[in-house]
Design a protein around this motif. Structure first.
Motif, PDB file in Angstrom:
ATOM      1  N   VAL A  47       0.635  -1.114   0.241  1.00 37.44           N
ATOM      2  CA  VAL A  47      -0.242  -0.253  -0.079  1.00 37.44           C
ATOM      3  C   VAL A  47       0.692   0.829   0.115  1.00 37.44           C
ATOM      4  O   VAL A  47       0.902   1.872  -0.630  1.00 37.44           O
ATOM      5  N   PHE A  48       1.585   1.288   1.195  1.00 42.13           N
ATOM      6  CA  PHE A  48       2.585   2.680   0.499  1.00 42.13           C
ATOM      7  C   PHE A  48       3.514   2.784   0.073  1.00 42.13           C
ATOM      8  O   PHE A  48       3.559   3.585  -0.857  1.00 42.13           O
ATOM      9  N   GLY A  49       4.316   2.046   0.057  1.00 36.01           N
ATOM     10  CA  GLY A  49       5.409   1.788  -0.548  1.00 36.01           C
ATOM     11  C   GLY A  49       5.132   1.745  -2.444  1.00 36.01           C
ATOM     12  O   GLY A  49       5.709   1.975  -3.061  1.00 36.01           O
ATOM     13  N   MET A  50       4.044   1.120  -2.757  1.00 35.16           N
ATOM     14  CA  MET A  50       4.284   0.892  -3.626  1.00 35.16           C
ATOM     15  C   MET A  50       2.422   1.946  -5.046  1.00 35.16           C
ATOM     16  O   MET A  50       2.300   2.159  -5.473  1.00 35.16           O
ATOM     17  N   LEU A  51       1.617   1.724  -3.728  1.00 43.50           N
ATOM     18  CA  LEU A  51       0.552   2.138  -4.325  1.00 43.50           C
ATOM     19  C   LEU A  51       0.709   4.361  -3.767  1.00 43.50           C
ATOM     20  O   LEU A  51       0.656   5.241  -4.997  1.00 43.50           O
ATOM     21  N   TRP A  52       0.668   4.744  -3.038  1.00 48.78           N
ATOM     22  CA  TRP A  52       1.702   6.158  -2.531  1.00 48.78           C
ATOM     23  C   TRP A  52       2.540   6.130  -2.320  1.00 48.78           C
ATOM     24  O   TRP A  52       2.315   7.366  -2.810  1.00 48.78           O
ATOM     25  N   GLY A  53       3.464   5.787  -3.412  1.00 52.22           N
ATOM     26  CA  GLY A  53       4.716   6.123  -4.020  1.00 52.22           C
ATOM     27  C   GLY A  53       4.269   6.531  -5.334  1.00 52.22           C
ATOM     28  O   GLY A  53       5.781   6.477  -5.771  1.00 52.22           O
ATOM     29  N   ARG A  54       3.636   5.969  -5.953  1.00 54.95           N
ATOM     30  CA  ARG A  54       3.369   5.728  -7.734  1.00 54.95           C
ATOM     31  C   ARG A  54       2.856   7.390  -8.405  1.00 54.95           C
ATOM     32  O   ARG A  54       2.390   8.190  -7.299  1.00 54.95           O
ATOM     33  N   PRO A  55       3.498   7.861  -9.275  1.00 56.79           N
ATOM     34  CA  PRO A  55       3.099   8.936  -9.796  1.00 56.79           C
ATOM     35  C   PRO A  55       1.797   9.549  -9.751  1.00 56.79           C
ATOM     36  O   PRO A  55       0.989   8.604 -10.218  1.00 56.79           O
ATOM     37  N   GLY A  56       1.999  10.753 -10.405  1.00 62.00           N
ATOM     38  CA  GLY A  56       0.294  10.856 -11.495  1.00 62.00           C
ATOM     39  C   GLY A  56      -0.587  11.877  -9.838  1.00 62.00           C
ATOM     40  O   GLY A  56      -1.527  12.638 -10.277  1.00 62.00           O
ATOM     41  N   THR A  61      -4.091  14.957  -2.591  1.00 63.15           N
ATOM     42  CA  THR A  61      -4.975  14.280  -3.312  1.00 63.15           C
ATOM     43  C   THR A  61      -4.829  12.775  -2.474  1.00 63.15           C
ATOM     44  O   THR A  61      -6.507  12.449  -2.624  1.00 63.15           O
ATOM     45  N   ARG A  62      -4.066  11.986  -2.223  1.00 60.71           N
ATOM     46  CA  ARG A  62      -4.500  10.584  -2.232  1.00 60.71           C
ATOM     47  C   ARG A  62      -4.918  10.476  -0.902  1.00 60.71           C
ATOM     48  O   ARG A  62      -5.930   9.625   0.082  1.00 60.71           O
ATOM     49  N   ALA A  63      -4.311  11.115   0.168  1.00 61.33           N
ATOM     50  CA  ALA A  63      -4.783  10.925   1.237  1.00 61.33           C
ATOM     51  C   ALA A  63      -6.377  11.969   1.497  1.00 61.33           C
ATOM     52  O   ALA A  63      -7.075  11.133   2.045  1.00 61.33           O
ATOM     53  N   LEU A  64      -6.647  12.397   0.963  1.00 60.96           N
ATOM     54  CA  LEU A  64      -8.419  12.872   0.689  1.00 60.96           C
ATOM     55  C   LEU A  64      -9.380  11.602   0.030  1.00 60.96           C
ATOM     56  O   LEU A  64     -10.458  11.758   0.582  1.00 60.96           O
TER      57      LEU A  64
END
Length: 130
Positions: A47-56, A61-64
């Motif tokens: 979750v944190f390494g792969m999803l939160w670390g993605r560009p885009g 925004t991800r937190a919201l």
């Protein structure tokens, strides 16, 4: 067992989002046994390494997105964590309150009421932390 670079990246992102004190508290109270430690390791990497670390999308925004999705599925303990992340990423109490109120027309007032109770308590807790 050695942890992957993605795991290490995830731990750094998690620390940035939640804050060092909250990470320590969660590690000591939730991830303090072998079963939950496995879950925490998985979440750190996937979750944190792969999803939160993605560009885009930026982390703010991800937190919201997490606040909205937690509210929609009634994930109250996770909402508390993600509201903390959203505050740490720059959303104000007023902005988050407004986002939750806006959801009333889409997910219903009882759901939003519960989310606002979680927010009220978390915001007070964070103000008390300084």
């Amino acid at each position: 067992m050695e942890k992957s670079p993605t795991y290490q990246k995830g731990r750094e992102i998690r620390r940035e989002l939640i804050g060092e004190a909250a990470v320590k508290r969660i590690d000591e109270t939730v991830y303090n046994d072998p079963i939950m430690r496995k879950f925490g390791d998985y979440a750190s990497e996937a979750v944190f390494g792969m999803l939160w670390g993605r560009p885009g999308l930026d982390k703010k925004t991800r937190a919201l997105v997490c606040v909205v999705s937690d509210t929609a599925i009634h994930a109250w303990p996770e909402l508390k964590i993600h509201l903390r992340m959203a505050r740490n990423m720059g959303w104000t109490e007023e902005e988050l309150t407004e986002a939750l109120l806006h959801m009333g027309g889409y997910v219903g007032l009882p759901t939003v009421r519960e989310a606002l109770l979680v927010a009220r308590d978390l915001f007070a807790e964070m103000r008390g932390e300084g």
